[in-house]
Design an enzyme around this catalytic site. Structure first.
Site, PDB file in Angstrom:
ATOM      1  N   ASP A 192     -27.899  37.500  59.217  1.00  0.00           N
ATOM      2  CA  ASP A 192     -28.599  37.506  60.497  1.00  0.00           C
ATOM      3  C   ASP A 192     -28.138  36.270  61.288  1.00  0.00           C
ATOM      4  O   ASP A 192     -27.029  36.263  61.820  1.00  0.00           O
ATOM      5  CB  ASP A 192     -30.100  37.520  60.179  1.00  0.00           C
ATOM      6  CG  ASP A 192     -30.985  37.780  61.369  1.00  0.00           C
ATOM      7  OD1 ASP A 192     -30.682  38.694  62.145  1.00  0.00           O
ATOM      8  OD2 ASP A 192     -31.993  37.064  61.529  1.00  0.00           O
ATOM      9  N   LYS A 199     -25.711  41.630  61.262  1.00  0.00           N
ATOM     10  CA  LYS A 199     -26.185  41.695  62.649  1.00  0.00           C
ATOM     11  C   LYS A 199     -25.414  40.627  63.414  1.00  0.00           C
ATOM     12  O   LYS A 199     -25.920  39.529  63.640  1.00  0.00           O
ATOM     13  CB  LYS A 199     -27.677  41.339  62.718  1.00  0.00           C
ATOM     14  CG  LYS A 199     -28.645  42.400  62.256  1.00  0.00           C
ATOM     15  CD  LYS A 199     -30.077  41.885  62.442  1.00  0.00           C
ATOM     16  CE  LYS A 199     -31.111  42.842  61.935  1.00  0.00           C
ATOM     17  NZ  LYS A 199     -32.466  42.210  61.874  1.00  0.00           N
ATOM     18  N   ARG A 218     -39.552  46.926  49.984  1.00  0.00           N
ATOM     19  CA  ARG A 218     -38.296  46.764  49.236  1.00  0.00           C
ATOM     20  C   ARG A 218     -37.969  48.016  48.425  1.00  0.00           C
ATOM     21  O   ARG A 218     -36.808  48.302  48.147  1.00  0.00           O
ATOM     22  CB  ARG A 218     -38.400  45.578  48.266  1.00  0.00           C
ATOM     23  CG  ARG A 218     -38.520  44.207  48.925  1.00  0.00           C
ATOM     24  CD  ARG A 218     -38.261  43.120  47.893  1.00  0.00           C
ATOM     25  NE  ARG A 218     -38.764  41.804  48.278  1.00  0.00           N
ATOM     26  CZ  ARG A 218     -38.098  40.936  49.043  1.00  0.00           C
ATOM     27  NH1 ARG A 218     -36.908  41.247  49.512  1.00  0.00           N
ATOM     28  NH2 ARG A 218     -38.619  39.764  49.329  1.00  0.00           N
ATOM     29  N   ASP A 234     -28.084  40.629  51.154  1.00  0.00           N
ATOM     30  CA  ASP A 234     -28.557  41.883  51.758  1.00  0.00           C
ATOM     31  C   ASP A 234     -28.156  41.991  53.223  1.00  0.00           C
ATOM     32  O   ASP A 234     -27.589  42.975  53.656  1.00  0.00           O
ATOM     33  CB  ASP A 234     -30.085  42.046  51.590  1.00  0.00           C
ATOM     34  CG  ASP A 234     -30.899  40.851  52.106  1.00  0.00           C
ATOM     35  OD1 ASP A 234     -30.302  39.826  52.505  1.00  0.00           O
ATOM     36  OD2 ASP A 234     -32.142  40.942  52.105  1.00  0.00           O
TER      37      ASP A 234
HETATM   38  P1  IMP Z   1     -30.312  34.331  58.172  1.00  0.00           P
HETATM   39  O1  IMP Z   1     -30.386  33.003  57.500  1.00  0.00           O
HETATM   40  O2  IMP Z   1     -30.928  34.288  59.539  1.00  0.00           O
HETATM   41  O3  IMP Z   1     -28.929  34.939  58.188  1.00  0.00           O
HETATM   42  O4  IMP Z   1     -31.293  35.281  57.363  1.00  0.00           O
HETATM   43  C1  IMP Z   1     -30.877  36.128  56.369  1.00  0.00           C
HETATM   44  C2  IMP Z   1     -32.074  36.635  55.605  1.00  0.00           C
HETATM   45  O5  IMP Z   1     -33.103  37.029  56.521  1.00  0.00           O
HETATM   46  C3  IMP Z   1     -31.749  37.881  54.815  1.00  0.00           C
HETATM   47  O6  IMP Z   1     -31.338  37.558  53.517  1.00  0.00           O
HETATM   48  C4  IMP Z   1     -33.071  38.626  54.837  1.00  0.00           C
HETATM   49  O7  IMP Z   1     -33.895  38.220  53.763  1.00  0.00           O
HETATM   50  C5  IMP Z   1     -33.729  38.223  56.130  1.00  0.00           C
HETATM   51  N1  IMP Z   1     -33.537  39.238  57.198  1.00  0.00           N
HETATM   52  C6  IMP Z   1     -32.808  39.125  58.333  1.00  0.00           C
HETATM   53  N2  IMP Z   1     -32.859  40.247  59.084  1.00  0.00           N
HETATM   54  C7  IMP Z   1     -33.649  41.105  58.398  1.00  0.00           C
HETATM   55  C8  IMP Z   1     -34.084  42.459  58.642  1.00  0.00           C
HETATM   56  O8  IMP Z   1     -33.768  43.127  59.639  1.00  0.00           O
HETATM   57  N3  IMP Z   1     -34.897  42.979  57.677  1.00  0.00           N
HETATM   58  C9  IMP Z   1     -35.279  42.312  56.559  1.00  0.00           C
HETATM   59  N4  IMP Z   1     -34.890  41.061  56.283  1.00  0.00           N
HETATM   60  C10 IMP Z   1     -34.087  40.458  57.203  1.00  0.00           C
HETATM   61 MG    MG Z   2     -36.236  38.632  53.110  1.00  0.00          MG
END
Ligand code: IMP
Ligand code: MG
Length: 186
Positions: free
Chosen positions: A107, A135, A169, A104
């Site tokens: 981040d 992002k 969701r 999805d």
């Molecule tokens: P990462 O490991 O920091 O890249 O986190 C990724 C996961 O964090 C995604 O699969 C989402 O479930 C959650 N996530 C990160 N940013 C957002 C946001 O703005 N809204 C909702 N979920 C987010």
């Molecule tokens: Mg999540």
């Protein structure tokens, strides 16, 4: 606190339903072109990518299989804990398959980095990442997604599969959550 009505909690609509459909169509066309002569296995990372996956697989016109994987990296909040736990693994052997990980939002990148390393060790023919949102300014690990729907600002977004504390969701569009919703409960 999560309100009684979603409309009280959403600051503004960032990406509407029509724009989402256009993004998914464009990605599907690109993937169909690139995977013409491959052995495509689309792997959805639950639960956030479930709506995106359902739409994307119907925008893909080449033969493909699907599978699901569930990991947790966020415990209710809005920041990555850095701890990734497998809750549900793939059902199948991926040797020789051309994996497309469907996510999805990218981040910090920690979640996908972990998943990619884990799956690479199982000898697939190839692995690529397709993320609906990116992002980039939040990235903490060196990770590249070959297919990106669009980049989004550094705000917490919900809807179209993305949650805050498992809610929102089911919104059909992408909305920016009012900071008051998570500031009070964190
Ligand atoms: P990462 O490991 O920091 O890249 O986190 C990724 C996961 O964090 C995604 O699969 C989402 O479930 C959650 N996530 C990160 N940013 C957002 C946001 O703005 N809204 C909702 N979920 C987010
Ligand atoms: Mg999540």
């Amino acid at each position: 606190m999560i309100g009684k009505s979603y409309s009280d909690d959403i600051d503004r609509v960032l990406i509407g339903e029509n724009e989402l459909a256009e993004i998914v169509y464009r990605l599907g066309a690109q993937i169909s072109e690139d995977y013409k002569d491959k052995n495509l296995l689309m792997v959805s990372v639950l639960k956030g990518s479930v709506i995106f996956m359902a739409d994307l697989m119907r925008a893909v016109t080449v033969p493909c299989n699907i599978d699901f994987m569930s990991v947790s990296s966020y415990d209710k909040g809005t920041k990555s804990s850095g701890v990734v736990r497998i809750i549900k693994d793939l059902d199948q052997n991926i040797e020789g398959k051309d994996l497309l990980i469907v996510e999805d939002i990218l981040d910090s990148g920690k979640t996908l980095n972990y998943i990619q390393e884990l799956l690479l060790a199982r000898n697939p023919n190839s692995i690529r990442i397709c993320t609906l949102f990116d992002k980039p300014e939040r990235r903490e690990v060196d990770l590249h997604a070959e297919y990106v729907g669009c980049t989004v600002p550094n705000e917490f977004i919900v809807g179209y599969g993305l949650d805050y504390a498992e809610y929102y969701r089911n919104l059909p569009f992408i909305g920016v959550l009012k900071p008051s919703v998570y500031e009070e409960s964190n």
